[in-house]
Design an enzyme around this catalytic site. Structure first.
Site, short mmCIF file in Angstrom:
data_model
loop_
_atom_site.label_atom_id
_atom_site.label_comp_id
_atom_site.label_asym_id
_atom_site.label_seq_id
_atom_site.Cartn_x
_atom_site.Cartn_y
_atom_site.Cartn_z
N CYS A 117 52.11 37.17 47.50
CA CYS A 117 52.44 35.86 46.93
C CYS A 117 53.95 35.67 46.89
O CYS A 117 54.47 34.63 47.28
CB CYS A 117 51.85 35.74 45.53
N CYS A 213 46.36 36.86 39.02
CA CYS A 213 46.21 35.62 38.27
C CYS A 213 44.97 34.83 38.65
O CYS A 213 44.44 34.07 37.83
CB CYS A 213 47.46 34.75 38.46
#
Length: 373
Positions: A117, A213
């Site tokens: 990410c 997440c």
């Protein structure tokens, strides 16, 4: 105030005439960074990337970049009187991070989506947006330090070892580091929360975000099975000689070094996952000694700044302690055997407190094989 953003400017107005873009996830860390940026006298613009919207995940305490978190970021920006923009990057995040996460598990590897990410959606896209907005720098809430060395900016571990996030930023390029700022790297988390409370930020007591997440309940195996139904196909649990010891309901539930969940009794010593074979759908187990490796071959090696000036250490897991190593081309050699090293993980190199760089673990060299050679 102290020039935490290293922007220069007239004394007493470190950010005067400057523009700072702050990556705002909706958590306490990035909110405090935005507040510090606003106090510097610079024009501040908050940017939030909406990365996913998976129902319950948008409401779960400790998530980031979705639902309530976006509303929290907007509320903090309003409180500080700064501009705030939200950009929808859900498709790109799914394609580059979530799908890759699932594919890595299907290949018998142990992925680290937070690094992917940072390498892609966050840093690459945020850089582009920040520069399009004419910002002098991009500031984030990561707990690492940017230190100016003789050859330019260096990446160093955070002052607070319990919060250090340098492992997840090993792929930061020198050009990116020149543009990035990490004002929290020299602070402890308790001080950051205290500052958020002093500034009456609504997120001062908000729980920290989770490691992954986009997994609403922490059950990554269920997510992978949803994305890749074939992940639910079972197979054998075997010893190193190939003898069947038990059954499993999908290789996605196993990672190298794992001990729990095997449900195999009657053994003389505890068993650990030694290898995952996606082709045969076998999970190979053995004693702890079978996990010992003397080296690891790395790919996509990234080096940050000048070469190391002293002995190297490496972390092969985010929570592991750095251990002495040497580099031999693409091979990382451990001074002493290391355990539970898995393809798909990152090996991050340090010289003292400085992050030298790192790479992705592609394969390992079993200690027994190295001794035989």
């Amino acid at each position: 105030m102290q020039d935490l953003f290293q922007l220069g400017g007239p004394k007493g107005s470190d950010g005067a005439g400057k523009r700072i873009v702050v990556a705002m996830s909706g958590g306490v860390d990035s909110s405090v960074v935005a507040a510090l940026a606003a106090k510097s006298g610079a024009e501040v613009i908050g940017i939030t990337l909406q990365l996913y919207d998976h129902g319950a995940a948008t409401k779960r305490a400790g998530s980031c970049c979705a639902g309530q978190d976006i509303r929290d970021a907007r509320a903090v920006a309003d409180r500080l009187g700064i501009a705030h923009y939200v950009f929808d990057h859900e498709t790109r995040f799914r394609d580059s991070v979530i799908d890759g996460f699932a594919d890595e598990y299907m290949a018998g590897r142990t992925p680290i989506p937070c690094v992917r990410c940072n390498m892609g959606v966050k840093f690459t896209d945020l850089f582009r947006l920040a520069k399009e907005l004419g910002a002098d720098c991009l500031a984030t809430g990561h707990y690492v330090r940017r230190v100016m060395g003789a050859d330019g900016p260096e990446l160093h571990r955070a002052v607070d070892p319990a919060r250090d996030q340098s492992y997840f930023l090993f792929a930061t390029t020198t050009d990116q580091l020149d543009y990035l700022r990490f004002p929290l790297g020299g602070m402890e988390k308790s001080a950051v929360r205290a500052l958020a409370a002093d500034l009456t930020l609504s997120v001062a007591a908000k729980p920290d975000s989770q490691d992954i997440c986009f997994v609403p309940d922490g059950d990554y195996a269920s997510l992978v099975k949803k994305l890749r139904p074939e992940a639910a196909i079972g197979g054998d649990i075997v010893d190193r000689a190939g003898a069947v010891l038990g059954k499993h309901d999908g290789i996605v539930g196993f990672t190298i070094g794992q001990r729990r969940g095997l449900e195999i009794g009657g053994q003389a010593e505890p068993l650990y996952v030694v290898r995952v074979e996606p082709e045969t759908r076998r999970v190979v187990v053995g004693p702890r000694q079978a996990l010992a490796v003397s080296g690891a071959r790395l790919s996509e090696i990234n080096l940050i700044g000048a070469p190391a000036s002293g002995p190297l250490t490496a972390k092969v897991r985010s929570m592991a302690k750095p251990v002495p190593v040497t580099m031999d081309g693409e091979w990382l050699r451990f001074d002493k055997n290391e355990y539970g090293v898995a393809p798909g993980q990152a090996a991050v190199l340090y010289s003292g407190e400085r992050v030298i760089g790192g790479g992705w673990i592609e394969e390992t060299l079993a200690a027994a094989l190295a001794e035989a050679a």
